[in-house]
Scaffold this active site. Structure first.
Site, PDB file in Angstrom:
ATOM      1  N   ASP A  28      -3.255   2.191  -6.294  1.00 38.20           N
ATOM      2  CA  ASP A  28      -2.044   1.735  -5.117  1.00 38.20           C
ATOM      3  C   ASP A  28      -1.630   0.992  -4.567  1.00 38.20           C
ATOM      4  OD1 ASP A  28      -4.174   2.760  -3.772  1.00 38.20           O
ATOM      5  OD2 ASP A  28      -3.229   4.112  -2.568  1.00 38.20           O
ATOM      6  N   GLU A  29      -2.487  -0.061  -4.639  1.00 38.62           N
ATOM      7  CA  GLU A  29      -2.446  -1.194  -3.680  1.00 38.62           C
ATOM      8  C   GLU A  29      -2.563  -2.245  -5.038  1.00 38.62           C
ATOM      9  OE1 GLU A  29      -5.123  -1.538  -0.198  1.00 38.62           O
ATOM     10  OE2 GLU A  29      -6.115   0.092  -1.045  1.00 38.62           O
ATOM     11  N   ASP A  89       0.346  -1.189   0.162  1.00 37.84           N
ATOM     12  CA  ASP A  89       0.390   0.270   0.119  1.00 37.84           C
ATOM     13  C   ASP A  89       0.836   1.839   0.464  1.00 37.84           C
ATOM     14  OD1 ASP A  89      -1.392   1.716   0.150  1.00 37.84           O
ATOM     15  OD2 ASP A  89      -2.813   0.984   1.941  1.00 37.84           O
TER      16      ASP A  89
END
Length: 412
Positions: A125-126, A30
């Site tokens: 973003d993960e 993350d």
DNA sequence: TCTGGGGTCCTTAATCTA
DNA sequence: TCTGTAGATTAAGGACCC
């Protein structure tokens, strides 16, 4: 000893014989305060300052991402921008620059592909990575986690939090455990103890409404949930949700990382700066949104049979109307016309409109030739799968045409 | 107090169909 | 042909996530 037997549960989902005592190692990565961090990298003068990405003060909208300096003022994602401005008038307020974030994201996913080919983009973003069996190549899970973080930082300057555990749930909770720039590894033996003191709100799929129910039942921690009778829980939450939360409380979750997840729908929506009564303005908005949906559909070679209209009136009253067409479409005029018919159908309140949106779904999978017709040629390379993943991420976070708002990014 | 955008999944109700 | 019913499909909304 009893406890040791119980923690074997997480492996069941993997389909491996319990006697083998083998399990997968799943990592969750993350990126910290992603949008805000990208802005800070591009503007060194913002470093260390409270940075808020989202709507601008004085406009409708919420916080999409807040730097850690901004979070010290109690600013967090999804907070109304007016509230964020009240808490910290001196913060740097910025509109999201999705192109910039996509470039950073692409870079990060390319780096993750150097660790393992089994990477699943959970959002811009993960990511989840199946890092099982990498010990000979990279070392134990701690070393793998450090290596993921090191490579990302060396290449982009971004920091990431990483969690590693026997399944997706534990990996995800692990990455949330220490932030920012954290690394947490949870072994199967540690799963139950790791979960026990956590507030139930940490579990996946538990939002405000479900939290109220748990509050009423006096269930605050995962340990309390674990001890609560499943049958009673089912009376309050329904069978499915109760079983799901009970499984999570025991650390049981999927350990499958699926690199290519197909999308189920394409939609675009926009919120007006002030509520709109004028049909001409609504039609014009719909035109732009339908064009955007059609463009995305053509790019991805998708045709949908169901057109959905979403309308939000003043007072946040939201309605959706959908219609199944006799033929699937990716045509802008079809989408616009169907959506407008739904709007005029007569069963919607006659009130000023705050938001209008349109989408398509229910793909036509029967005719592969149709998909070929619109398939955009793209470079053939060994990284085809990664590119597809990136395309999906990009498509998922594509920018709206009319836009006022900002895509909210993760983090609570 | 004020709540964006783009998704997924689930539940429930109405309607269709065998 | 009519009626009842079960299961599938469609539609709407809610909750949640990032």
């Amino acid at each position: 000893m009893q406890r040791q037997v119980k923690v074997a549960d997480p492996f069941r989902m993997s389909g491996m014989a319990e006697a083998e005592q083998k399990h997968r190692w799943i990592a969750h990565m993350d990126l910290d305060a992603f949008f805000a961090s990208c802005e800070q990298l591009g503007h060194p003068e913002y470093a260390g300052r409270p940075v808020v990405v989202g709507a601008l003060p004085g406009h409708r909208g919420v916080v999409a991402a807040a730097s850690y300096a901004a979070r010290k003022f109690g600013i967090h994602s999804a907070m109304p921008i007016s509230e964020a401005h009240r808490r910290c008038p001196d913060a740097v307020f910025l509109r999201p620059d999705m192109h910039k974030y996509r470039r950073f994201s692409q870079q990060v996913f390319e780096i993750l592909a150097t660790i393992t080919p089994t990477v699943e983009a959970a959002s811009i973003d993960e990511a989840y990575l199946d890092v099982s069996g990498l010990d000979k190549l990279l070392g134990p899970p701690e070393t793998i986690g450090r290596e993921i973080k090191r490579r990302i930082f060396a290449s982009t300057g971004l920091t990431a939090s990483v969690g590693i555990g026997p399944n997706r749930l534990i990996a995800k909770l692990g990455s949330e455990h220490r932030k920012p720039d954290g690394l947490t590894v949870i072994t199967p033996q540690q799963v139950l103890d790791f979960l026990a003191p956590m507030p139930v709100s940490n579990l996946r799929g538990l939002g405000r409404q479900t939290q109220k129910i748990f509050d009423r039942l006096g269930i605050r921690t995962v340990a309390q949930l674990r001890a609560y009778p499943l049958a009673t829980l089912a009376q309050h939450l329904g069978e499915k949700a109760a079983a799901n939360f009970h499984r999570q409380a025991r650390g049981i979750a999927s350990d499958q990382v699926v690199p290519e997840r197909s999308r189920k729908s394409i939609s675009k929506e926009t919120t007006f700066e002030t509520d709109v009564r004028d049909h001409a303005i609504l039609q014009e908005a719909l035109r732009g949104l339908a064009a955007d949906v059609a463009r995305t559909a053509r790019r991805e070679g998708l045709s949908g049979s169901v057109v959905t209209l979403k309308i939000r009136f003043e007072g946040f009253e939201t309605h959706t109307r959908q219609q199944k067409r006799s033929r699937p479409t990716q045509d802008e005029r079809d989408i616009r016309k169907t959506a407008w018919q739904l709007f005029l159908a007569g069963d919607l309140p006659r009130k000023p409109v705050r938001l209008i949106g349109v989408g398509i779904s229910d793909w036509d999978t029967g005719d592969p030739a149709q998909a070929d017709l619109f398939d955009t040629p793209r470079q053939s390379a060994s990284s085809e799968r990664l590119l597809k993943t990136l395309d999906e991420v990009n498509a998922k976070f594509g920018k709206g045409v009319l836009q006022v708002g900002a895509a909210r990014k993760g983090g609570k």
